[in-house]
Design a protein around this motif. Sequence first.
Motif, PDB file in Angstrom:
ATOM      1  N   ALA A   1     -12.104   7.096  -7.344  1.00 17.83           N
ATOM      2  CA  ALA A   1     -11.956   5.996  -6.254  1.00 17.83           C
ATOM      3  C   ALA A   1     -12.018   6.528  -4.857  1.00 17.83           C
ATOM      4  O   ALA A   1     -12.686   6.160  -3.988  1.00 17.83           O
ATOM      5  CB  ALA A   1     -10.519   5.278  -6.444  1.00 17.83           C
ATOM      6  N   GLU A   2     -11.344   7.553  -4.552  1.00 23.67           N
ATOM      7  CA  GLU A   2     -11.282   8.120  -3.240  1.00 23.67           C
ATOM      8  C   GLU A   2     -12.965   8.647  -2.884  1.00 23.67           C
ATOM      9  O   GLU A   2     -13.223   8.705  -1.864  1.00 23.67           O
ATOM     10  CB  GLU A   2     -10.371   9.320  -3.148  1.00 23.67           C
ATOM     11  CG  GLU A   2      -8.931   8.713  -3.074  1.00 23.67           C
ATOM     12  CD  GLU A   2      -7.777   9.921  -2.900  1.00 23.67           C
ATOM     13  OE1 GLU A   2      -6.749   9.480  -2.231  1.00 23.67           O
ATOM     14  OE2 GLU A   2      -8.035  10.914  -3.070  1.00 23.67           O
TER      15      GLU A   2
ATOM     16  N   PRO B   1     -12.627  -0.175  -5.686  1.00 22.82           N
ATOM     17  CA  PRO B   1     -13.849   0.809  -5.282  1.00 22.82           C
ATOM     18  C   PRO B   1     -14.858   0.120  -5.770  1.00 22.82           C
ATOM     19  O   PRO B   1     -15.191  -0.426  -6.739  1.00 22.82           O
ATOM     20  CB  PRO B   1     -13.269   1.862  -6.079  1.00 22.82           C
ATOM     21  CG  PRO B   1     -12.191   1.286  -7.299  1.00 22.82           C
ATOM     22  CD  PRO B   1     -12.005  -0.025  -6.722  1.00 22.82           C
TER      23      PRO B   1
ATOM     24  N   ASP C   1      -7.892   7.550   1.746  1.00 18.77           N
ATOM     25  CA  ASP C   1      -6.844   8.059   0.997  1.00 18.77           C
ATOM     26  C   ASP C   1      -6.054   6.963   0.059  1.00 18.77           C
ATOM     27  O   ASP C   1      -5.452   6.025   0.580  1.00 18.77           O
ATOM     28  CB  ASP C   1      -5.733   8.766   1.920  1.00 18.77           C
ATOM     29  CG  ASP C   1      -4.786   9.951   0.993  1.00 18.77           C
ATOM     30  OD1 ASP C   1      -5.095  10.057   0.037  1.00 18.77           O
ATOM     31  OD2 ASP C   1      -3.741   9.926   1.742  1.00 18.77           O
ATOM     32  N   LYS C   2      -5.789   7.231  -1.194  1.00 24.79           N
ATOM     33  CA  LYS C   2      -5.322   6.002  -1.956  1.00 24.79           C
ATOM     34  C   LYS C   2      -4.121   6.701  -2.962  1.00 24.79           C
ATOM     35  O   LYS C   2      -4.301   6.668  -3.805  1.00 24.79           O
ATOM     36  CB  LYS C   2      -6.401   5.487  -2.798  1.00 24.79           C
ATOM     37  CG  LYS C   2      -7.577   4.973  -2.004  1.00 24.79           C
ATOM     38  CD  LYS C   2      -7.185   3.921  -1.096  1.00 24.79           C
ATOM     39  CE  LYS C   2      -8.471   3.464  -0.290  1.00 24.79           C
ATOM     40  NZ  LYS C   2      -8.113   2.342   0.631  1.00 24.79           N
TER      41      LYS C   2
ATOM     42  N   ARG D   1      -7.760   8.057  -9.385  1.00 24.66           N
ATOM     43  CA  ARG D   1      -7.597   8.288  -7.967  1.00 24.66           C
ATOM     44  C   ARG D   1      -8.864   9.115  -7.336  1.00 24.66           C
ATOM     45  O   ARG D   1      -9.325   8.643  -6.348  1.00 24.66           O
ATOM     46  CB  ARG D   1      -6.250   8.945  -7.613  1.00 24.66           C
ATOM     47  CG  ARG D   1      -6.303   9.463  -6.032  1.00 24.66           C
ATOM     48  CD  ARG D   1      -4.873  10.053  -5.658  1.00 24.66           C
ATOM     49  NE  ARG D   1      -4.447  10.234  -4.470  1.00 24.66           N
ATOM     50  CZ  ARG D   1      -3.672  10.906  -3.515  1.00 24.66           C
ATOM     51  NH1 ARG D   1      -2.808  11.448  -4.415  1.00 24.66           N
ATOM     52  NH2 ARG D   1      -3.871  11.104  -2.500  1.00 24.66           N
TER      53      ARG D   1
ATOM     54  N   THR E   1      -6.489   0.505   6.856  1.00 26.51           N
ATOM     55  CA  THR E   1      -6.870   1.197   5.615  1.00 26.51           C
ATOM     56  C   THR E   1      -7.661   2.577   5.781  1.00 26.51           C
ATOM     57  O   THR E   1      -8.246   2.656   6.878  1.00 26.51           O
ATOM     58  CB  THR E   1      -7.315   0.576   4.545  1.00 26.51           C
ATOM     59  OG1 THR E   1      -8.591  -0.198   4.849  1.00 26.51           O
ATOM     60  CG2 THR E   1      -6.356  -0.593   4.087  1.00 26.51           C
TER      61      THR E   1
ATOM     62  N   HIS F   1      -7.295  -3.306  -5.742  1.00 32.15           N
ATOM     63  CA  HIS F   1      -8.289  -2.439  -5.103  1.00 32.15           C
ATOM     64  C   HIS F   1      -9.588  -2.473  -5.672  1.00 32.15           C
ATOM     65  O   HIS F   1      -9.419  -2.475  -7.182  1.00 32.15           O
ATOM     66  CB  HIS F   1      -7.248  -1.066  -5.558  1.00 32.15           C
ATOM     67  CG  HIS F   1      -8.366   0.198  -4.961  1.00 32.15           C
ATOM     68  ND1 HIS F   1      -8.816   0.392  -3.532  1.00 32.15           N
ATOM     69  CD2 HIS F   1      -8.784   1.304  -5.745  1.00 32.15           C
ATOM     70  CE1 HIS F   1      -9.389   1.286  -3.396  1.00 32.15           C
ATOM     71  NE2 HIS F   1      -9.629   1.999  -4.665  1.00 32.15           N
TER      72      HIS F   1
ATOM     73  N   GLU G   1     -14.301   5.744  -1.947  1.00 29.21           N
ATOM     74  CA  GLU G   1     -13.905   5.280  -0.712  1.00 29.21           C
ATOM     75  C   GLU G   1     -14.322   6.138   0.472  1.00 29.21           C
ATOM     76  O   GLU G   1     -14.560   5.540   1.713  1.00 29.21           O
ATOM     77  CB  GLU G   1     -12.222   5.254  -0.637  1.00 29.21           C
ATOM     78  CG  GLU G   1     -11.940   4.097  -1.742  1.00 29.21           C
ATOM     79  CD  GLU G   1     -12.242   2.827  -1.160  1.00 29.21           C
ATOM     80  OE1 GLU G   1     -11.617   2.547  -0.182  1.00 29.21           O
ATOM     81  OE2 GLU G   1     -12.897   2.089  -1.704  1.00 29.21           O
TER      82      GLU G   1
ATOM     83  N   ARG H   1       0.779  -1.104  -0.035  1.00 29.29           N
ATOM     84  CA  ARG H   1       0.117  -0.037  -0.041  1.00 29.29           C
ATOM     85  C   ARG H   1       0.839   1.239   0.185  1.00 29.29           C
ATOM     86  O   ARG H   1       0.257   2.238   0.191  1.00 29.29           O
ATOM     87  CB  ARG H   1      -0.871   0.165   1.302  1.00 29.29           C
ATOM     88  CG  ARG H   1      -1.950  -1.164   0.957  1.00 29.29           C
ATOM     89  CD  ARG H   1      -2.918  -0.971   2.374  1.00 29.29           C
ATOM     90  NE  ARG H   1      -4.407  -2.026   2.001  1.00 29.29           N
ATOM     91  CZ  ARG H   1      -4.309  -3.373   2.236  1.00 29.29           C
ATOM     92  NH1 ARG H   1      -3.278  -3.822   2.662  1.00 29.29           N
ATOM     93  NH2 ARG H   1      -5.156  -4.070   2.069  1.00 29.29           N
TER      94      ARG H   1
ATOM     95  N   TYR I   1      -1.434   5.684  -3.864  1.00 26.73           N
ATOM     96  CA  TYR I   1      -0.734   4.701  -4.666  1.00 26.73           C
ATOM     97  C   TYR I   1      -1.310   4.850  -5.954  1.00 26.73           C
ATOM     98  O   TYR I   1      -0.496   4.237  -6.834  1.00 26.73           O
ATOM     99  CB  TYR I   1      -0.653   3.490  -3.974  1.00 26.73           C
ATOM    100  CG  TYR I   1      -1.940   2.795  -3.497  1.00 26.73           C
ATOM    101  CD1 TYR I   1      -2.875   2.537  -4.393  1.00 26.73           C
ATOM    102  CD2 TYR I   1      -2.054   3.101  -1.971  1.00 26.73           C
ATOM    103  CE1 TYR I   1      -4.217   2.102  -3.922  1.00 26.73           C
ATOM    104  CE2 TYR I   1      -3.281   2.411  -1.580  1.00 26.73           C
ATOM    105  CZ  TYR I   1      -4.423   2.013  -2.400  1.00 26.73           C
ATOM    106  OH  TYR I   1      -5.661   1.572  -1.889  1.00 26.73           O
ATOM    107  N   LEU I   2      -2.552   5.030  -6.279  1.00 29.24           N
ATOM    108  CA  LEU I   2      -3.019   4.964  -7.413  1.00 29.24           C
ATOM    109  C   LEU I   2      -2.664   6.051  -8.351  1.00 29.24           C
ATOM    110  O   LEU I   2      -2.586   5.867  -9.769  1.00 29.24           O
ATOM    111  CB  LEU I   2      -4.670   5.318  -7.416  1.00 29.24           C
ATOM    112  CG  LEU I   2      -5.476   4.387  -6.695  1.00 29.24           C
ATOM    113  CD1 LEU I   2      -6.984   4.739  -6.533  1.00 29.24           C
ATOM    114  CD2 LEU I   2      -5.567   3.000  -7.528  1.00 29.24           C
TER     115      LEU I   2
END
Length: 225
Positions: A88-89, A175, A116-117, A85, A113, A173, A92, A39, A119-120
């Motif tokens: 997806a966020e 979402p 906040d992502k 991102r 987790t 991942h 999330e 992650r 890494y995308l």
Amino acid sequence: MTEFEATLPWHPYPDLTDAERIARAHAFYETMRTRHSCRAFSDQPVPREVIEQAILAAGTAPNGANHQPWHFAVIGSPEAKATIRVAAEEEERRFYAGRAGPQWLNAVLPLGTDADKPYLEIAPWLIVVFAQRRGGPDPEDDMQNYYVTESVGIACGLLLATLHAAGVATLTHTPNPMRFLNRVCRRPEQEKPLMIVVAGHPAADATIPGHAAHKKSLDQISSWI
């Protein structure tokens, strides 16, 4: 005889002793037991050819009627990764704000987790895996596909195993909902996005939650009749 009725010779496995087969199985397990979800990624590049070969390996997966009901949309564009991102966020945040329910949130709590992502955007590659309800073995086919989820799931396993063997860290991942991925990846609506596989090198400070290192024993995951 048509091409579909023709048969090809079975390519035999290497002529190994039982001891050698056991050793190979042990060696593969020792490789795969070090695989963990990452992650925290660095932006260090990964050659495109690595991703291509991993997708080719995924494409060897057993599948319903040999229709190969999958598509792998590979995202390397910084702009596209940023778009994914953001979308997806947004999903999330709804998930962690309560849509998931307390039981689900408690289940993921040990993993640490949150919504906040980063890494995308940071990882060099995002592989968006789509399941195709219709298609067939040839590009122009439009037939019903069978055992789609099972087939694509096996292909994803091979994809992850190949990337791990190549020294590439991964994260799956999912979402929810994921329909925005059809638009970003320019895929038709009849295809269903199943997951994003984040692929790259781990960041220098990457860690693994202790909870993730706990694996069920052989006795727990198998029975012998």
